[in-house]
Scaffold this motif. Structure first.
Motif: not given
Length: 395
Positions: A253-257, A282-288, A316-325
């Motif tokens: 994933a690509g991260i934006s915090m 993408v895993v991002t914070t809730a920037n509109p 948790d979002a990253v680990l969800e993606l890691r575990g579900d190809e």
């Protein structure tokens, strides 16, 4: 046309300036002189353009850079057809004799001052008011390009928008893997430096590495170095955009915090578009703007949105993606489709170059029509009288 492009704040290999706009001008057959802090950033310029080195403006050390830029622009601007500059600081260094002048507005500078650590806190809002007055004056004296639709409300007139899109490959280089996540872009406190360090520390026991690709503010660098020494993340520092994007390929994933700050509320994080373009969920914070892109499109979801500052939710979002190809590949395909349909830079590149060409043509005025000289009639003497011969009309 001959374009003079200038920055004293941005890295010379800034993706928007060099890899998108200057590349577009060169591809369209124009010549470019690029004024930037090459030596200080350790950059070797492209052979295709002329480069002029100036000191970099950073923190409170800006006056020497602006004096150097003023001298360079005064010398070279009168010989150019177009001056395109990228820093609000350069409003203080523009020469009186100059061609069509365009300010490319990258950010909401007044809002950004609220998070700049080098600006004393009591001065941040007053300086923001000064910046707003400079913006109003600038739009009366020059042309403006805006990097975001959300910047329109700051100005009284209408100005064209050249969004931060990216080159979208026909297909991503690799499918998303399961052993690392990436952060691409400059690192600051407001962009989530502490959250990134904590995220790397949280993911490490699960066999997922965090790669941080980008330069960092001075106060953030010790934090990243300590995290790297502890093996909580791998920090590469600044990497040219084309190479950095290749490094991202195949990540989980690509991260934006990003934090919830005024400067980011109406801005599209370029990194989010770049992640999607290169086949990363993408895993991002809730920037509109990011939330609308990642989870609000009819094509489907391209990742996960987490609350601001919530590292546990991001992990948790990253680990969800890691575990579900299947999930991560589905989100990667959706993101790539959205990027390819709506954010492919070559479409914007043509509009960008065309707009600059039109402004230069308007300033040059219409091509003068030179009337053909009327032949001077000859006086012919006949029988003692003066007569004028009939004039032939030649083609």
């Amino acid at each position: 046309m001959h374009a003079l492009v200038a920055t004293v704040v941005h890295h010379p290999e800034d993706a928007r300036i060099l890899h998108r706009q200057i590349r577009a001008l060169l591809d369209a057959g124009h010549t470019v002189t690029y004024v930037a802090p090459f030596r200080e950033c350790g950059v070797t310029p492209w052979d295709e353009l002329r480069s002029i080195d100036v000191p970099r403006a950073s923190g409170r050390e800006r006056m020497a850079s602006l004096r150097a830029a003023r001298a360079v622009l005064a010398e070279h601007a009168p010989r150019a057809d177009l001056l395109l500059f990228h820093d609000p600081e350069l409003l203080l260094a523009l020469p009186s004799r100059r061609p069509v002048t365009v300010w490319d507005v990258h950010e909401d500078t007044a809002a950004a001052l609220l998070t700049k650590p080098w600006v004393p806190r009591p001065l941040r809002r007053p300086l923001g008011l000064v910046v707003r007055s400079f913006e109003r004056r600038a739009e009366r004296r020059m042309k403006l390009l805006l990097a975001e639709e959300g910047y329109r409300s700051r100005f009284r007139r209408q100005h064209p928008v050249v969004p931060n899109t990216t080159e979208v490959p026909e297909r991503p280089a690799r499918e998303p893997g399961d052993d690392r996540v990436v952060y691409l872009g400059h690192v600051s406190m407001a962009r989530g430096a502490r959250e990134l360090v904590e995220l790397g520390r949280t993911l490490r026991p699960h066999g997922v590495r965090l790669d941080v690709i980008g330069g960092a503010d001075a106060r953030v660098r010790p934090l990243l170095r300590e995290a790297q020494q502890a093996d909580d993340l791998h920090w590469y520092g600044f990497v040219p955009n084309d190479r950095a994007l290749r490094m991202c390929a195949g990540a989980t994933a690509g991260i934006s915090m990003l934090h919830d700050t005024p400067n980011y509320r109406h801005s599209m994080p370029t990194k989010v578009v770049e992640y999607m373009a290169h086949g990363l969920p993408v895993v991002t914070t809730a920037n509109p703007m990011a939330e609308a892109l990642v989870t609000g499109r009819p094509e489907g979801h391209a990742g996960r949105v987490v609350p601001f500052g919530d590292v546990r939710a991001a992990a948790d979002a990253v680990l969800e993606l890691r575990g579900d190809e299947d999930l991560r590949r589905s989100m990667a395909r959706t993101g790539h489709e959205i990027a390819q349909t709506s954010f492919h830079w070559p479409v914007q590149a043509r509009l960008f170059v065309k707009q600059l060409e039109e402004w230069v043509a308007e300033a040059s005025g219409p091509v003068p029509v030179v009337p053909r000289p009327r032949p001077r009639p000859q006086v012919v003497e006949r029988d003692g009288e003066h007569t004028r011969p009939t004039r032939e009309i030649s083609s």
